[in-house]
Design an enzyme around this catalytic site. Structure first.
Site, mmCIF file in Angstrom:
data_model
loop_
_atom_site.group_PDB
_atom_site.id
_atom_site.type_symbol
_atom_site.label_atom_id
_atom_site.label_comp_id
_atom_site.label_asym_id
_atom_site.label_seq_id
_atom_site.Cartn_x
_atom_site.Cartn_y
_atom_site.Cartn_z
ATOM 1 N N ASP A 167 -6.487 -3.034 -0.543
ATOM 2 C CA ASP A 167 -6.514 -4.493 -0.441
ATOM 3 C C ASP A 167 -7.451 -5.060 -1.491
ATOM 4 O O ASP A 167 -7.598 -4.494 -2.568
ATOM 5 C CB ASP A 167 -6.974 -4.887 0.979
ATOM 6 C CG ASP A 167 -6.422 -6.228 1.401
ATOM 7 O OD1 ASP A 167 -7.109 -7.235 1.178
ATOM 8 O OD2 ASP A 167 -5.306 -6.274 1.937
ATOM 9 N N HIS A 204 -10.481 -10.994 2.190
ATOM 10 C CA HIS A 204 -9.278 -10.480 2.852
ATOM 11 C C HIS A 204 -9.458 -9.019 3.281
ATOM 12 O O HIS A 204 -9.176 -8.645 4.430
ATOM 13 C CB HIS A 204 -8.097 -10.625 1.883
ATOM 14 C CG HIS A 204 -6.745 -10.431 2.485
ATOM 15 N ND1 HIS A 204 -6.059 -9.245 2.371
ATOM 16 C CD2 HIS A 204 -5.936 -11.266 3.173
ATOM 17 C CE1 HIS A 204 -4.874 -9.352 2.958
ATOM 18 N NE2 HIS A 204 -4.781 -10.577 3.462
ATOM 19 N N SER A 414 -0.663 -9.874 7.440
ATOM 20 C CA SER A 414 -1.787 -9.129 6.857
ATOM 21 C C SER A 414 -2.728 -8.617 7.926
ATOM 22 O O SER A 414 -3.323 -7.541 7.781
ATOM 23 C CB SER A 414 -2.592 -10.026 5.911
ATOM 24 O OG SER A 414 -2.025 -10.088 4.637
#
Length: 478
Positions: A167, A204, A414
């Site tokens: 990621d 994230h 996600s």
């Protein structure tokens, strides 16, 4: 005018790849981006066949120049894929690329005889809130803690399940979150801009790692910042970077991947083919996000879960809305999505806790759900005015700014993905199961929880420590 997040994100991703002209495909209302002027083919004979066939096809009738067709990259990529230039990447606009379209058309007859695809666009692969954004994070009180809350399992270095998160990287102060003390990995590149404001989608990877650790504390989590560059990468580089990630950390028990792309096809990504074949031979389980386009179009690599040869080695994950009873408005869906997990307004660590940090919203919310749902989904609530939204400059409306002090609420497949990955890891610990693929099978076979998604009853993986979020109904706009 209603904001168009896909188009807004096109501009953001193009700015992050200034030397790679991009287009939307297959038309201006598409679900994916790709590199202009270039196609992909397998190295060796197939690459030569593609070059020769495209040159023959590019006659005066097409208005395209055969002399432009040439090898754009050497045959040294570990993925076994070559970039072939077929046109001027500066030609045309974002709505498409005529040279690429003709190159794909030129190979159709050969592909029919070969029984497989020989040529592909070079797609942009991105984190699943990037090219298909669900929403942006919202500050959450420090007193609230994570949702799902941490499970009671103790950490044991000898039995901990290895989870590799591919990621964006980790925030510099991520260890301020106690859940992440056993987490290692790459640092997030350039957390803030010149004014000290958080960049879009920064945090994230940290948010995802926090969700894995909350659902499955007995995990050794490694975060690889493969998608640190605005969360996007070309398909031609994607497979190679996946290999780099496992080379650096070893093949783990579980890979949590909240990234991908659709490509309008049902046979996978040419650029990821070599990695997926290697994955199949390893014992690793890939848990992958289904994407946020509210579409039944396969999203890769998640959709490999629907191919018989990968059925045991990939788990594709869609998102449930806040109450866990129905699919989230944004979630992709279809028979290729094998399980759904809570993915709306989850709570995890976005930053560390050393200092508050500002964030300016990039996208405006909508007056009504852009996918036609009637509950207070993330399309419309909580309200934001975004910096990138069409008409924002002409109206003089100022983009909303908030402060993050650690935790955030965030929505998307996600985040359903690490919840599902954590549930597989927790099952391994609880049942002393060392095979993650066996744990995937056992978890789904023993699951008794279901949700409704687009009229279908689907497996719902809801952690016991997850608290449903009340579903609100908004009054229609005046």
């Amino acid at each position: 005018m209603a904001p168009q997040r896909f188009h807004e994100q096109f501009d953001q991703i193009q700015r992050s790849m200034p030397d790679v002209p991009l287009a939307m495909g297959p038309d201006d209302s598409a679900e994916f981006f790709y590199e202009k002027g270039v196609v992909l083919a397998r190295d060796g004979e197939e690459a030569r066949l593609v070059e020769d066939t495209v040159r023959t096809h590019f006659t005066q009738a097409t208005g395209l120049t055969p002399d432009r067709v040439r090898r754009a990259s050497p045959e040294t990529n570990r993925t076994g894929v070559t970039r072939i230039q077929v046109g001027d990447p500066g030609h045309g606009d974002r709505s498409g690329d005529r040279a690429v379209a003709h190159a794909l058309r030129a190979l159709r007859e050969h592909e029919g005889r070969a029984g497989r695809r020989l040529v592909s666009r070079n797609h942009v692969v991105s984190i699943a809130v990037n090219a298909c954004p669900g929403d942006e994070p919202v500050p959450a009180p420090l007193t609230q803690g994570t949702n799902p809350a941490p499970a009671g399992t103790a950490y044991d270095a000898d039995t901990a399940v290895g989870v590799l998160v591919i990621d964006t990287g980790l925030m510099h102060d991520y260890r301020s979150e106690p859940l992440l003390v056993h987490t290692e990995g790459d640092a997030q590149v350039q957390e803030t801009d010149g004014q000290g404001v958080l960049r879009q989608y920064v945090g994230h990877g940290t948010f995802i790692a926090g969700l894995v650790a909350a659902v499955a504390p007995n995990t050794d989590i490694s975060v690889k910042g493969t998608l640190n560059d605005a969360g996007a990468i070309l398909e031609s580089d994607f497979g190679h970077k996946l290999f780099e990630a496992v080379d650096a950390h070893g093949w783990p028990d579980i890979i949590s991947l909240s990234a991908g792309t659709s490509n309008g096809r049902t046979d996978g990504l040419l650029g990821a083919d070599a990695f997926m074949r290697e994955l199949r031979e390893q014992g690793t389980l890939l848990v992958a996000a289904a994407g946020n386009n509210a579409s039944a179009t396969p999203f890769w690599p998640a959709a490999y879960a629907d191919q018989p040869e990968y059925a045991g080695s990939v788990l594709s994950v869609g998102a449930l809305r806040g109450d866990g009873e129905f699919g989230a408005c944004f979630s992709n869906h279809g028979p290729w999505v094998k399980a759904y997990a809570p993915g709306e307004r989850l709570t995890s660590a976005l930053t560390g806790f050393t200092a508050p940090v500002p964030y300016v919203y990039q996208h405006s919310t909508y007056d009504a759900c852009r996918f036609g749902f009637t509950y207070a989904c993330t399309c419309q609530y909580p309200r934001h005015t975004g910096l990138l939204s069409e008409g924002q400059e002409s109206t003089g409306a100022k983009a909303d700014q908030v402060m993050f002090e650690g935790y955030a609420h965030w929505s998307g497949t996600s985040f359903a993905t690490p919840v599902a990955a954590g549930m597989v890891a927790a099952h391994m610990t609880a049942h002393k199961e060392r095979d993650p693929r066996a744990a995937r099978r056992q978890l789904l076979e023993s699951n008794t929880q279901y949700a409704e998604v687009r009229g279908a009853h689907v497996p719902a993986l809801r952690p016991s420590t997850w608290s449903p979020v009340p579903v609100l109904r908004l009054a229609p706009p005046a």
